[in-house]
Design a protein around this motif. Structure first.
Motif, PDB file in Angstrom:
ATOM      1  N   PHE A 140       0.974  -1.341   0.228  1.00 53.38           N
ATOM      2  CA  PHE A 140      -0.054  -0.086   0.117  1.00 53.38           C
ATOM      3  C   PHE A 140       0.921   1.187   0.013  1.00 53.38           C
ATOM      4  CE2 PHE A 140      -1.824   3.646   2.635  1.00 53.38           C
ATOM      5  CZ  PHE A 140      -3.209   3.555   1.757  1.00 53.38           C
ATOM      6  N   LEU A 141       1.814   1.493   0.960  1.00 50.01           N
ATOM      7  CA  LEU A 141       2.716   2.545   0.941  1.00 50.01           C
ATOM      8  C   LEU A 141       3.570   2.729  -0.512  1.00 50.01           C
ATOM      9  CD1 LEU A 141       4.296   1.842   4.556  1.00 50.01           C
ATOM     10  CD2 LEU A 141       2.284   3.582   3.705  1.00 50.01           C
ATOM     11  N   HIS A 142       3.962   1.515  -0.906  1.00 46.46           N
ATOM     12  CA  HIS A 142       4.700   1.793  -2.275  1.00 46.46           C
ATOM     13  C   HIS A 142       3.864   2.177  -3.392  1.00 46.46           C
ATOM     14  CE1 HIS A 142       7.986   0.861  -5.181  1.00 46.46           C
ATOM     15  NE2 HIS A 142       6.832  -0.025  -5.871  1.00 46.46           N
ATOM     16  N   GLN A 143       2.566   1.624  -3.479  1.00 49.45           N
ATOM     17  CA  GLN A 143       1.697   1.909  -4.523  1.00 49.45           C
ATOM     18  C   GLN A 143       1.459   3.353  -4.747  1.00 49.45           C
ATOM     19  OE1 GLN A 143      -1.153  -1.164  -4.534  1.00 49.45           O
ATOM     20  NE2 GLN A 143      -0.016  -2.680  -5.424  1.00 49.45           N
ATOM     21  N   ASN A 144       0.988   3.732  -3.452  1.00 52.58           N
ATOM     22  CA  ASN A 144       0.681   5.209  -3.339  1.00 52.58           C
ATOM     23  C   ASN A 144       1.814   6.266  -3.027  1.00 52.58           C
ATOM     24  OD1 ASN A 144      -2.427   4.955  -3.267  1.00 52.58           O
ATOM     25  ND2 ASN A 144      -1.489   3.247  -2.135  1.00 52.58           N
ATOM     26  N   ASN A 145       3.280   5.925  -3.399  1.00 61.24           N
ATOM     27  CA  ASN A 145       4.274   6.707  -3.234  1.00 61.24           C
ATOM     28  C   ASN A 145       4.458   7.661  -1.784  1.00 61.24           C
ATOM     29  OD1 ASN A 145       4.935   6.286  -5.708  1.00 61.24           O
ATOM     30  ND2 ASN A 145       3.395   7.679  -6.767  1.00 61.24           N
ATOM     31  N   LEU A 146       3.945   6.669  -0.907  1.00 57.20           N
ATOM     32  CA  LEU A 146       4.289   7.149   0.463  1.00 57.20           C
ATOM     33  C   LEU A 146       5.563   6.920   1.285  1.00 57.20           C
ATOM     34  CD1 LEU A 146       0.709   6.356   1.993  1.00 57.20           C
ATOM     35  CD2 LEU A 146       1.472   8.437   1.086  1.00 57.20           C
ATOM     36  N   LEU A 147       6.367   6.265   0.551  1.00 59.04           N
ATOM     37  CA  LEU A 147       7.599   5.988   1.178  1.00 59.04           C
ATOM     38  C   LEU A 147       8.661   6.947   0.733  1.00 59.04           C
ATOM     39  CD1 LEU A 147       8.083   2.107   0.435  1.00 59.04           C
ATOM     40  CD2 LEU A 147       7.657   3.223   2.738  1.00 59.04           C
ATOM     41  N   ASP A 148       9.518   7.640   1.600  1.00 61.07           N
ATOM     42  CA  ASP A 148      10.483   8.665   1.290  1.00 61.07           C
ATOM     43  C   ASP A 148      11.633   8.014   0.056  1.00 61.07           C
ATOM     44  OD1 ASP A 148      12.954  10.181   1.333  1.00 61.07           O
ATOM     45  OD2 ASP A 148      11.988  11.209   2.971  1.00 61.07           O
TER      46      ASP A 148
END
Length: 428
Positions: free
Chosen positions: A305-313
């Motif tokens: 989820f974090l990777h698909q929505n570009n929520l990772l720095d």
């Protein structure tokens, strides 16, 4: 959250009564086959349909107790006198090598009963005793020489550590760090574009559960009912029960209390450090195998989820697949070289977090996850994991055969992962 901590191998015999140790001799020798484990476990467990209707905490308790009961029926516990293993800072690599050779010579003589092997064993034994005595003498002489002008320090150097010393140090260290913080302000993360919402976790198929259990590293915690390798070998037959526990936890957004308890043991940071100084120890948590399996199931879905929505720095290298410390060093080196080539100045700021796991603010973490579109039962699952319903301090004799104490610990892998993922948003 309160965790149990075992201090048996750090205390002298005067600190607690000698408690017999219990072992499974047949399990250690590998004489119990996987089919025997499977038959015994299935006979003790209720039918899968009945098991699926149980509350998650009751089902987990029944599962653990039945596995433990099946193991005890196959290889009953054998009590042995407790033998304390006190720290030996005077043991060098050379002495450890000599001890290994001595043990090998003893085993050889016991097998052959040859006079030559006995003479060789006695020679090595005499040499090892002499070397150990010399090493002990040098170690304590250096301690006395360093404290000869300070009687108080000299006394404290040769006094044994107690369970209260570890408890006071660990809790005091975290309290000092917490008191140095100001009240955190929950930041609002502006979203430039709508993102998806992680409101619930997906139910895992039986094949996914089997893959999680079998491919996970078989690390065994003393709180596990049976050895993790044994559980992996019979996991296909126990798959309905494993799937029920994991999926019920994900659906009902509740983590069983048994999976929120860890065995915490103080370990000396370096062999060369003073073992009488409580500041030279660090607490290490051992989580139950199924607890780490559920964490892995949640971490997989959260990471996607974090990777698909570009929520990772984009600059984060820790706790990410395909990233490492080498990548971080290469990126930093390249940035410094580029700045120098452009005649620019560079400033490097290094941040060291002391007791990082213990000082993660859970309310701030949960609020930030909510700001990142994690809601519903998914967010409630994190709240359940970070909330410990049992906070009664004191001993837990049902968990450990030796005196223990409670310690507040929050060192979960995914907590640090989430805090690192949102670190860039917190500092904005």
């Amino acid at each position: 959250m309160y965790r149990t901590i075992s201090l048996s191998h750090f205390l002298s015999p005067a600190h607690f009564p000698s408690t017999p140790l219990t072992t499974h001799p047949l399990l250690c020798s590998g004489e119990i086959s996987a089919p025997s484990h499977t038959t015994s476990a299935l006979s003790a467990l209720p039918p899968p349909a009945t098991f699926a209707k149980m509350p998650i905490d009751v089902a987990t308790s029944v599962f653990n107790s039945c596995l433990s009961q099946s193991l005890n029926s196959l290889c009953p516990l054998v009590s042995k006198p407790a033998r304390l293993s006190l720290p030996s800072p005077w043991l060098t690599d050379s002495l450890r090598s000599s001890r290994t050779m001595l043990q090998a010579a003893e085993r050889k003589w016991r097998k052959s009963r040859s006079p030559d092997d006995l003479a060789s064993y006695h020679t090595l034994l005499a040499a090892f005793i002499a070397a150990t005595t010399s090493a002990k003498t040098s170690f304590f002489q250096s301690k006395i020489d360093a404290c000869v002008s300070n009687p108080c320090k000299l006394f404290s150097t040769f006094s044994s550590l107690s369970a209260g010393d570890f408890l006071t140090h660990f809790e005091g260290k975290v309290a000092v760090i917490w008191n140095s913080f100001t009240h955190p302000v929950i930041p609002h993360i502006p979203h430039t574009e709508p993102i998806a919402t992680l409101s619930s976790f997906k139910i895992l198929e039986d094949s996914d559960v089997l893959q999680l259990v079998t491919r996970h590293r078989a690390t065994t915690c003393p709180l596990d009912p049976i050895h993790s390798a044994v559980l992996q070998s019979i996991s296909a037959e126990l798959l309905p029960y494993l799937s029920s526990i994991i999926n019920t936890s994900l659906i009902c957004d509740h983590v069983p209390a048994a999976f929120k308890t860890a065995r915490v043991t103080p370990l000396l940071k370096k062999p060369s450090l003073d073992p009488s100084d409580v500041r030279n120890y660090r607490p290490v948590s051992l989580l139950p195998f199924l607890s780490k399996t559920i964490e892995c199931a949640v971490l997989n879905q959260l990471s996607v989820f974090l990777h698909q929505n570009n929520l990772l720095d984009p600059h984060q290298s820790g706790f990410r697949t395909g990233h490492s410390t080498e990548i971080a060093l290469l990126a930093m080196t390249e940035a410094l070289a580029t700045a120098r080539a452009s005649s620019l100045s560079s400033v490097l700021i290094l941040l060291y977090l002391s007791a990082a796991f213990d000082t993660v603010n859970h309310k701030l973490l949960i609020s930030t996850l909510a700001e990142m579109a994690i809601s519903g039962t998914a967010l409630s699952w994190f709240v359940s994991y970070l909330t410990d319903p049992t906070k009664s301090p004191g001993r837990v004799p049902s968990l450990l055969p030796v005196p223990c104490l409670q310690e507040s610990r929050r060192d979960l892998y995914w907590v640090l992962c989430c805090s690192l993922c949102i670190l860039s948003h917190l500092v904005q």
